[in-house]
Design a protein around this motif. Structure first.
Motif, PDB file in Angstrom:
ATOM      1  N   GLY A 319      61.009  52.798   5.665  1.00  0.00           N
ATOM      2  CA  GLY A 319      59.577  53.073   5.541  1.00  0.00           C
ATOM      3  C   GLY A 319      58.825  53.043   6.855  1.00  0.00           C
ATOM      4  N   LEU A 320      59.529  52.905   7.974  1.00  0.00           N
ATOM      5  CA  LEU A 320      58.890  52.838   9.278  1.00  0.00           C
ATOM      6  C   LEU A 320      58.702  54.229   9.867  1.00  0.00           C
ATOM      7  N   SER A 321      57.486  54.506  10.297  1.00  0.00           N
ATOM      8  CA  SER A 321      57.188  55.715  11.064  1.00  0.00           C
ATOM      9  C   SER A 321      56.778  55.277  12.460  1.00  0.00           C
ATOM     10  N   SER A 322      57.558  55.670  13.460  1.00  0.00           N
ATOM     11  CA  SER A 322      57.279  55.216  14.815  1.00  0.00           C
ATOM     12  C   SER A 322      57.589  56.331  15.804  1.00  0.00           C
ATOM     13  N   ALA A 323      56.559  56.829  16.440  1.00  0.00           N
ATOM     14  CA  ALA A 323      56.699  57.945  17.373  1.00  0.00           C
ATOM     15  C   ALA A 323      57.063  57.466  18.766  1.00  0.00           C
ATOM     16  N   HIS A 324      57.716  58.329  19.494  1.00  0.00           N
ATOM     17  CA  HIS A 324      57.938  58.107  20.922  1.00  0.00           C
ATOM     18  C   HIS A 324      56.639  58.421  21.648  1.00  0.00           C
ATOM     19  N   LEU A 325      56.241  57.528  22.540  1.00  0.00           N
ATOM     20  CA  LEU A 325      54.978  57.668  23.263  1.00  0.00           C
ATOM     21  C   LEU A 325      55.164  58.365  24.600  1.00  0.00           C
ATOM     22  N   ALA A 326      54.278  59.317  24.879  1.00  0.00           N
ATOM     23  CA  ALA A 326      54.124  59.864  26.231  1.00  0.00           C
ATOM     24  C   ALA A 326      52.749  59.448  26.733  1.00  0.00           C
TER      25      ALA A 326
END
Length: 450
Positions: A319-326
């Motif tokens: 259930g985790l949504s975690s984007a890569h940050l720029a």
């Protein structure tokens, strides 16, 4: 030169930089370095030739000179070249440049070397900055850069496609479920498979697109899968690579499977490749930087003006949504002879007014929370279309709550090059997922031990 070759060359330059820069310093000035006008205080800065760098060069630096009398020379230099130049100048303690536009993952490297000016006391209103934007500009409890722009990875989807009744009916018939914006990786994969090969508005579709080129593009896309699957590439103190955990294997298997539904030539896809595909309407979805949406709304280049919408990265199994940050920040060189004035300029660039101004001029997504409700941005409409120009901002703000940076340690650039090689081999079918990740683990651990 390919990205991977550039990265390798850059690492070698680190060893040569001491000799080269020392010789430059002894000569009295750096070859080609800008010289200050007589009688006028001058700052020399290097920025990325992205829109946020162009805004500084063309609008903000001239405005600062009008307000203060301080001239700011802004050079626009490519990403890898900025890193190489910083390494060389810092090795020689060269004062030719005062200010650098810095990719946040360089902060640990140059922070550990003691080359950047701490800016903790320079910002009077830190509380207005997005917390993560400040966190990745900090090393050893010192703020070493002022955030300039953030753009977390988001899931793009063609709203015209998703709202097309014929397509909705076909999807319902094929899957037994309604076509809605995907919330999970499994829902997204089902949709990608369905759209792949379909024709919409005269364009044959691929299910999705993302950066996949060897060098760093494939790593940046992979990280959004990895983080959403709970994969942690390292142990807590970055002394051991942990790419062969079940979470990392699961994320990589899903990423590898989905590569089948990318356009032809996917393994060479860059940011620009994804943008072009979105502009042409030849893809149904994409993982792309939030800020990049502006290019699809350019009527001179895009057939999909106003169509592209975005949502957060679909959630993984837990259930985790975690984007890569720029993110890019503005740092001041420790070796500048004008550190006080350079700091003033960096702070001025990221005032509330200028944070909004940069975004309004295409200079990336804002770093201040207050900017996300600024009418200058929220009330803008696309000319002749009516869609909100900054419709992405609520999603960007939501994504920033759970986004994660690249592994935040001094050896990150080397790590990307190492992992990218194995991810490329996996996506080309040259190695299986477990073999590729095991090889990456071994190579990363070897680098860590040196």
């Amino acid at each position: 030169m390919k990205d991977s070759q550039k990265r390798t060359a850059k690492l070698r330059i680190g060893a040569l930089g001491v000799i080269t820069a020392a010789a430059v310093a002894l000569s009295g000035c750096a070859a080609g370095a800008p010289q200050a006008d007589s009688g006028q205080k001058t700052l020399n800065a290097i920025f990325l030739p992205a829109d946020w760098g162009k805004v500084v060069q063309e609008k903000l630096a001239p405005e600062y000179e009008k307000e203060t009398g301080v001239k700011v020379n802004v050079e626009l230099v490519g990403r890898d070249a900025i890193h190489e130049k910083m390494a060389t100048l810092f090795a020689g303690q060269d004062s030719s440049y005062d200010i650098f536009n810095v990719d946040y993952n360089w902060i640990p490297e140059f922070g550990k070397g003691g080359h950047l000016v701490p800016l903790d006391n320079a910002l009077p209103d830190k509380e207005d900055f997005l917390p993560l934007s400040l966190k990745v500009a900090t090393w050893d409890n010192k703020l070493l850069g002022i955030p300039q722009t953030v753009h977390p990875a988001t899931l793009w989807y063609n709203g015209a496609l998703y709202n097309d009744q014929t397509m909705k009916d076909q999807y319902q018939a094929a899957t037994g479920t309604a076509l809605t914006v995907p919330k999970t990786m499994d829902e997204w994969l089902t949709q990608v498979k369905f759209f792949n090969g379909k024709t919409f508005k005269g364009q044959k579709l691929s299910g999705w697109a993302a950066q996949a080129a060897k060098g760093f593009g494939n790593v940046h896309t992979w990280l959004s899968f990895a983080y959403s699957y709970g994969c942690k590439p390292f142990n807590d103190d970055f002394t051991k690579s942990t790419l062969t955990t079940s979470e990392c294997i699961g994320a990589t298997e899903r990423w590898s499977e989905m590569m089948k539904y990318m356009p032809a030539g996917a393994n060479d896809f860059t940011y620009d490749s994804v943008t072009t595909a979105a502009q042409q309407g030849s893809i149904a979805t994409a993982i792309q930087w939030s800020w990049g949406q502006f290019a699809t709304d350019n009527p001179s280049a895009s057939k999909t003006v106003g169509d592209w919408q975005m949502t957060t990265i679909p959630a993984g199994p837990t259930g985790l949504s975690s984007a890569h940050l720029a993110e890019w920040v503005i740092s001041v060189s420790k070796y500048s002879k004008n550190t006080e004035e350079a700091t003033k300029f960096a702070v001025w660039l990221e005032s509330k007014k200028n944070d909004v101004l940069q975004a309004a001029n295409g200079g990336g997504d804002p770093v201040r929370a207050s900017s996300y409700s600024a009418p200058t941005l929220t009330e803008q409409k696309l000319e002749g279309n009516g869609a909100a120009r900054f419709r992405r901002l609520p999603v960007t703000l939501e994504a920033m709550k759970t986004a994660q940076p690249r592994p935040f340690f001094p050896g990150e650039e080397t790590w990307e090059t190492t992992l990218s090689t194995e991810l490329s081999a996996i996506s080309l079918g040259q190695r299986g997922v477990q073999e590729g990740l095991s090889r990456a683990d071994e190579a990363v651990d070897k680098n860590l031990s040196q």
